[in-house]
Scaffold this motif. Structure first.
Motif, PDB file in Angstrom:
ATOM      1  N   HIS A  78      -7.801   4.908   0.110  1.00 37.15           N
ATOM      2  CA  HIS A  78      -8.316   5.373  -1.176  1.00 37.15           C
ATOM      3  C   HIS A  78      -7.249   6.171  -1.896  1.00 37.15           C
ATOM      4  O   HIS A  78      -6.568   6.999  -1.286  1.00 37.15           O
ATOM      5  N   GLY A  79      -7.089   5.928  -3.217  1.00 39.33           N
ATOM      6  CA  GLY A  79      -6.110   6.648  -3.994  1.00 39.33           C
ATOM      7  C   GLY A  79      -6.714   7.326  -5.195  1.00 39.33           C
ATOM      8  O   GLY A  79      -7.843   7.098  -5.542  1.00 39.33           O
ATOM      9  N   ALA A 133       0.818  -1.216   0.000  1.00 37.75           N
ATOM     10  CA  ALA A 133       0.000   0.000   0.000  1.00 37.75           C
ATOM     11  C   ALA A 133       0.847   1.260   0.000  1.00 37.75           C
ATOM     12  O   ALA A 133       0.487   2.268  -0.624  1.00 37.75           O
ATOM     13  N   ASP A 134       1.985   1.221   0.694  1.00 39.37           N
ATOM     14  CA  ASP A 134       2.870   2.388   0.714  1.00 39.37           C
ATOM     15  C   ASP A 134       3.385   2.694  -0.684  1.00 39.37           C
ATOM     16  O   ASP A 134       3.381   3.850  -1.130  1.00 39.37           O
ATOM     17  N   ALA A 135       3.838   1.659  -1.391  1.00 40.72           N
ATOM     18  CA  ALA A 135       4.324   1.846  -2.757  1.00 40.72           C
ATOM     19  C   ALA A 135       3.207   2.344  -3.659  1.00 40.72           C
ATOM     20  O   ALA A 135       3.410   3.229  -4.503  1.00 40.72           O
ATOM     21  N   LEU A 179      -4.382  -0.473  -2.465  1.00 40.55           N
ATOM     22  CA  LEU A 179      -4.969   0.419  -1.462  1.00 40.55           C
ATOM     23  C   LEU A 179      -6.318  -0.097  -0.993  1.00 40.55           C
ATOM     24  O   LEU A 179      -6.661   0.006   0.195  1.00 40.55           O
ATOM     25  N   ALA A 180      -7.092  -0.650  -1.899  1.00 41.59           N
ATOM     26  CA  ALA A 180      -8.420  -1.162  -1.533  1.00 41.59           C
ATOM     27  C   ALA A 180      -8.322  -2.279  -0.496  1.00 41.59           C
ATOM     28  O   ALA A 180      -9.179  -2.401   0.378  1.00 41.59           O
ATOM     29  N   ALA A 239      -4.227   0.481 -11.961  1.00 47.42           N
ATOM     30  CA  ALA A 239      -5.208  -0.474 -11.443  1.00 47.42           C
ATOM     31  C   ALA A 239      -4.629  -1.302 -10.300  1.00 47.42           C
ATOM     32  O   ALA A 239      -5.295  -1.533  -9.283  1.00 47.42           O
ATOM     33  N   LYS A 240      -3.369  -1.721 -10.445  1.00 41.93           N
ATOM     34  CA  LYS A 240      -2.728  -2.504  -9.385  1.00 41.93           C
ATOM     35  C   LYS A 240      -2.559  -1.655  -8.128  1.00 41.93           C
ATOM     36  O   LYS A 240      -2.753  -2.147  -7.005  1.00 41.93           O
ATOM     37  N   ALA A 241      -2.209  -0.398  -8.304  1.00 48.07           N
ATOM     38  CA  ALA A 241      -2.054   0.493  -7.148  1.00 48.07           C
ATOM     39  C   ALA A 241      -3.381   0.657  -6.416  1.00 48.07           C
ATOM     40  O   ALA A 241      -3.430   0.625  -5.172  1.00 48.07           O
TER      41      ALA A 241
END
Length: 216
Positions: free
Chosen positions: A215-216, A184-186, A209-210, A203-205
């Motif tokens: 939320h990003g 999640a940090d990355a 986070l999900a 999408a992977k990011a």
């Protein structure tokens, strides 16, 4: 955050498809061989190259860059050796930490400007190409898979050209970390960096986070 110094290197070989071969589920253009002289590079890659499978192509994967240093890790593993083109790369380079490059890093090569968009995703066609069952999984496990790049500025390049890196993006997510340690940090660092991300990377990011409820 301490920003990395721009890196530099040199192109050892420019490789394009020798011939399209039968592959796993579909034909493959993984058989790349060095080409002499200057080679034109457009939005979808090198003149004389081909993108057979859309999952391995497109503007975000127009040019695949792999380093001599990463290839050397497999010198004792591959019976056919690690000559340029062995990994299906377009550019074999030296002196440049390709897998250690940040997502969004830009390199000037000849009159071409490339941008690192995402890692290469090794598949079974690579294993068949090098003659080692399951090799694609071994390569993926290291994270030293090289970089798929977009062509920001078309032009020409050749073996012997210097590679000069622009100042790096303001995050810490390398190609290798994206493959082996993408948390999640990355994900948040990438989304906050203010750079255009390839659709699968974004999408992977968001998925990362999900999983944490962020939320990003």
């Amino acid at each position: 955050m301490t920003r990395r110094r721009p890196a530099s290197g040199v192109v050892e070989a420019v490789c394009v498809v020798e011939r399209v071969r039968p592959g796993h589920h579909h034909p493959t253009a993984i058989d790349k061989r060095p080409r002499r002289g200057r080679v034109a590079v457009g939005e979808l890659g090198l003149d004389g190259d081909r993108q057979v499978d859309t999952s391995h192509g497109g503007v975000d994967a127009a040019v695949y860059v792999f380093s001599d240093e990463d290839a050397a890790l497999w010198a004792d593993r591959l019976p056919s050796g690690t000559a340029p083109g062995t990994f299906g790369e377009n550019l074999r380079v030296s002196g440049l930490d390709v897998s250690g490059a940040l997502i969004g890093q830009r390199w000037r090569v000849g009159s071409v400007v490339l941008e690192v968009c995402k890692p290469r995703t090794p598949c079974r066609n690579l294993s068949a190409h090098v003659g080692v069952e399951g090799f694609h999984l071994e390569l993926a496990a290291t994270g030293r898979v090289g970089a798929m790049c977009a062509v920001v500025q078309p032009g020409e390049l050749a073996a012997g050209d210097a590679i000069v890196a622009a100042p790096p993006p303001d995050h810490a997510v390398t190609v290798e970390r994206y493959v082996t340690g993408f948390d999640a940090d990355a994900a948040q660092r990438l989304l906050d960096a203010g750079i255009t991300l390839a659709r699968p990377v974004r999408a992977k990011a968001r998925r990362a986070l999900a999983r944490t409820g962020a939320h990003g």
